[in-house]
Structures are given as C-alpha cells and as structure tokens.
Design an enzyme around this catalytic site. Structure first.
Site, PDB file in Angstrom:
ATOM      1  N   GLY A 130       0.827  -1.206   0.000  1.00  0.00           N
ATOM      2  CA  GLY A 130       0.000   0.000   0.000  1.00  0.00           C
ATOM      3  C   GLY A 130       0.853   1.244   0.000  1.00  0.00           C
ATOM      4  O   GLY A 130       2.047   1.188  -0.293  1.00  0.00           O
ATOM      5  N   ASN A 131       0.249   2.373   0.311  1.00  0.00           N
ATOM      6  CA  ASN A 131       0.994   3.631   0.364  1.00  0.00           C
ATOM      7  C   ASN A 131       0.475   4.473   1.517  1.00  0.00           C
ATOM      8  O   ASN A 131      -0.504   4.102   2.170  1.00  0.00           O
ATOM      9  CB  ASN A 131       0.886   4.367  -0.979  1.00  0.00           C
ATOM     10  N   ARG A 132       1.109   5.600   1.748  1.00  0.00           N
ATOM     11  CA  ARG A 132       0.811   6.373   2.957  1.00  0.00           C
ATOM     12  C   ARG A 132      -0.264   7.427   2.761  1.00  0.00           C
ATOM     13  O   ARG A 132      -0.471   8.287   3.604  1.00  0.00           O
ATOM     14  CB  ARG A 132       2.095   7.016   3.481  1.00  0.00           C
ATOM     15  N   SER A 133      -0.990   7.392   1.659  1.00  0.00           N
ATOM     16  CA  SER A 133      -2.012   8.415   1.442  1.00  0.00           C
ATOM     17  C   SER A 133      -3.107   8.308   2.506  1.00  0.00           C
ATOM     18  O   SER A 133      -3.614   7.228   2.781  1.00  0.00           O
ATOM     19  CB  SER A 133      -2.633   8.230   0.053  1.00  0.00           C
TER      20      SER A 133
END
Ligand code: CTP
Length: 401
Positions: free
Chosen positions: A205-208
């Site tokens: 995933g990502n940190r958004s």
C-alpha cells in the site's frame, strides 16, 4: 447574488464607522443583514445607526433572547459572516475559538464562510502574536480582505488601515457567488490509497491518508455539486452529504470509476493508486521457512485508470489527475508534470511534492495546477480545504454547464 443572509460583526475599532458603509452596500444589494456589535463597537457607533442602516434590530448581548438560543440561530441561518473591523483582539479570539460574547458564540455556531476585514495600528498588525493568529485563520480557510496601507487614526500611516466598504462588499460578493457555483454539476472524487493483498493479513500500500480527496469532496459539496466519493482506505471520515463507494484494490477502484465516470461533469483522481500488485495472492498466511533464504514477491502491473479514461474519454467529462512527486527542484517537478499530463490525457494535473515529511497525512498541502498545454494555471498552499477550493476554481471554467 441578492437575498442572502449576512451577519455583520462590528468590533471595537475606529474603523467601525466605515463598517456602516459596507452594511449599507449589503442592504442595497438585497441582502438581509443582521448586525452584531460588541460592547466596544458601541462606544464608537450608536445602536440607532446600525439599526437604521441594516433595517434590523441590533444584536449585542449574549443574554438577550436566550429562550430561542440566539447565537445558534444567528449562526445557523447565516450564509456569510463578515467581521469589520476585525481588531487584533478579535482576531486573537477567533484564532483560539474564544466565545465570550454574542459574536464569538455566533461564529462558533456557524458553518457559513467567514470574511474578516482587519483594522489596527501597524505595530499591532505586525506583532508576532497577530501574525501567528492570522496564519491560523488563513489555514482554516477564513477569507481576509485588506488591510491596506495608508493613513491611520493618528498622524501616522502604514499597514493596518481597514479595507474600504466597496472592497468589503466586493469580497463578500465573490464568496457568495462562488457559494453555489458548482450547482448542477456531478463530481466524482477518488481518495485514499489502494492496497494490494499479499495474503489475508498483508498488503502492498501507500501512505495516502485521503485528506486532500476528502477536502475536495467537501468543498465541491459546499459549492452545490452532487458528489460521489470513491474511498480507498481513508484515515479520515468521509464527509456527510456525499455518496460513498468503498474500494480496496486498484482494480476495484477501476471498476467503480469506469461505471460512474460517464455520468459525471468532472472526475478528480486524487487517490494514490497502487501501480503493481502481487502476481499471486496467497489463500493462507505466508509462513517464513526459517532458512534465512528471504522471500521473493513477483509483482504485475495494474491498469492505469486515469490514462484509460484519458484514452477513451467519456463525453463532456473534465479529467483531473494528481501527481505526487519527490523531485525537490521546482522546474524539474513541472517538467515531470508536463510529461505526466500528456501521458494520462487529463485536462488538468495537480502537482504536489511528497516525501518522508511532506504531503501525505498532513492537514496542509502545497500544489501547482497545470493544463494540457503544460502552463501553470493555479497554485495554492495551506489547509487542504483551501487548496481544494483553488483546484475547484480551476476546474469550474472547463465544465460544460
Ligand atoms: N493513477 C491511476 N492508475 C494508476 C496509477 C495512477 O489512475 N495505476 C492516477 C492517480 O490517481 C493520479 C495520477 O494517475 O491521479 C498520477 O499518479 P502517479 O502515481 O503520480 O503516476 P504514475 O502513473 O504512477 O506515474 P509514476 O509512477 O511514473 O510517477
């Protein structure tokens, strides 16, 4: 726009006499004006003046009309609150949410936009306390008109002179008109970050956090648009009054976007979309084998949702992409943006810089907006809601209605 309900707060500064002119402009433009004067304001201008000019009884005391909870009623029914003059003391109270009089309570009880016209001596305007308080109000999306530079109360002159009544009236008109400028538009916003499962308990995933997308949905809703939010793992609650579709992976986001896009006037792709997914998702939790050999994950590319829409564009839809880049140099950042907007076939691209400490998860953002020609058509810095309004300002003229 006539027929709006404007609460005008007048606080205790000599410029209170100029507020009378602004109140008169509002009344002549057809607005219903309710003046709230502080005790200090009434030392400069008498109640009969405000009542005659506003054509409404003056409100001053928090303890009048308690039965109908007046501060809540005034705040809730306002379309706009204007505070002119806004003294250094008033600005400090606003920045800190202090509600020790009717005006302070009314502001806190209202969701209407707030416009302030600061007025004070130059020293007070430039004092670090006032500078910090103004920064807080800016971040919160408070609209500010003036102050100008010129002759002050005494023989001196400098920054701190309240904006002229016509300027205040003009600023208020802009806010009220923008108020519902997206009415009739359907706007789709993607927000958050997609996650690609490795096994039942792990993902890529990502940190958004979804904050900028949520702010866009909220701002578009406030301006009258019918908003649909495609939410991928938001850290913040979705706004009320918005249709929400939750998605997990890039392919789920793609399905939702492709189904909903043809009905929209604008599609804003604020979500951070995972470019790759594991080639296989394990049915059971992956176990480490304990040999120290490591684990190799093979990734395959996800569809590019925005580029897909750009290549096969639904009729009349304005497409807006985001580009989160770590490039530190401004010119090179712009170059990356130009290449990206061309590759994606979007109408506008919102460029922002992200890094270990910037962009994601922060309530603030700094962006530049470029168009298809690669020209910079807007920029904004500050609270994500303020930034959201600037982005919508750039989208509005491109829509067909
Ligand atoms: N986007 C998309 N589908 C993808 C990847 C990105 O629709 N598979 C959208 C994002 O929502 C965003 C825009 O494309 O609006 C740009 O995303 P970004 O991650 O900056 O671009 P990439 O295409 O991933 O390019 P690169 O990784 O080379 O920077």
């Amino acid at each position: 726009m006539s027929g709006s309900r404007i609460v005008v707060g007048v606080t205790g500064g000599i410029a209170a006499y100029k507020a009378v002119g602004a109140i008169r402009s509002f009344v002549l433009a057809g607005h219903d004006v309710q003046v709230i004067a502080t005790e200090a304001a009434l030392r400069f201008i008498g109640a009969p003046t405000f009542e005659a000019i506003s054509r409404n009884p003056l409100a001053t005391d928090l303890y009048d009309g308690v039965a109908e909870v007046r501060h809540v009623a005034l705040g809730q029914r306002a379309d706009l609150i204007v505070i002119a003059p806004a003294t250094a003391n008033t600005i400090a109270k606003l920045a800190n949410g202090i509600a020790d009089d009717l005006l302070g309570n009314t502001v806190l009880a209202s969701r209407a936009p707030l416009l302030i016209a600061p007025a004070m001596h130059t020293e007070m305007w430039q004092h670090p306390a006032t500078v910090a308080n103004m920064a807080t109000l800016h971040e919160r999306g408070v609209h500010v008109v003036g102050p100008g530079v010129g002759q002050l109360t005494g023989s001196d002159s400098g920054a701190g002179r309240m904006a002229e009544p016509e300027e205040i009236a003009e600023a208020a008109r802009g806010i009220l008109e923008r108020g519902r400028d997206l009415a009739g538009l359907r706007v789709l916003v993607t927000a958050g970050g997609t996650r690609e499962p490795i096994d039942p308990v792990r993902f890529i995933g990502n940190r958004s956090s979804g904050r900028q997308g949520v702010a866009l949905a909220e701002a578009a809703r406030d301006r009258g648009a019918e908003v649909t939010l495609i939410a991928a793992h938001l850290d913040v609650p979705a706004p009320s009054g918005v249709a929400v579709h939750e998605v997990g992976t890039t392919r789920e986001l793609q399905l939702a976007v492709e189904r909903l896009a043809p009905e929209q006037h604008a599609v804003i792709m604020a979500a951070a979309v995972a470019d790759y997914r594991p080639a296989e998702t394990s049915e059971g939790k992956l176990k480490k084998d304990g040999t120290g050999a490591g684990l190799e994950l093979r990734l395959v590319e996800n569809p590019d949702v925005l580029a897909g829409l750009g290549a096969d564009r639904p009729d009349g839809v304005v497409l807006v992409g985001f580009a989160a880049e770590t490039e530190p140099d401004d010119e090179r950042l712009l170059e990356l943006g130009r290449a990206k907007i061309a590759r994606k076939g979007a109408d506008l691209l919102v460029l922002n810089r992200v890094g270990w400490t910037e962009g994601f998860a922060s309530p603030r953002n700094t962006i530049a907006i470029i168009d298809r020609a690669g020209d910079r058509v807007g920029e904004a810095s500050g609270d994500k809601l303020v930034v959201a309004h600037r982005i919508l300002d750039a989208i509005r003229p491109l829509t067909s209605i």
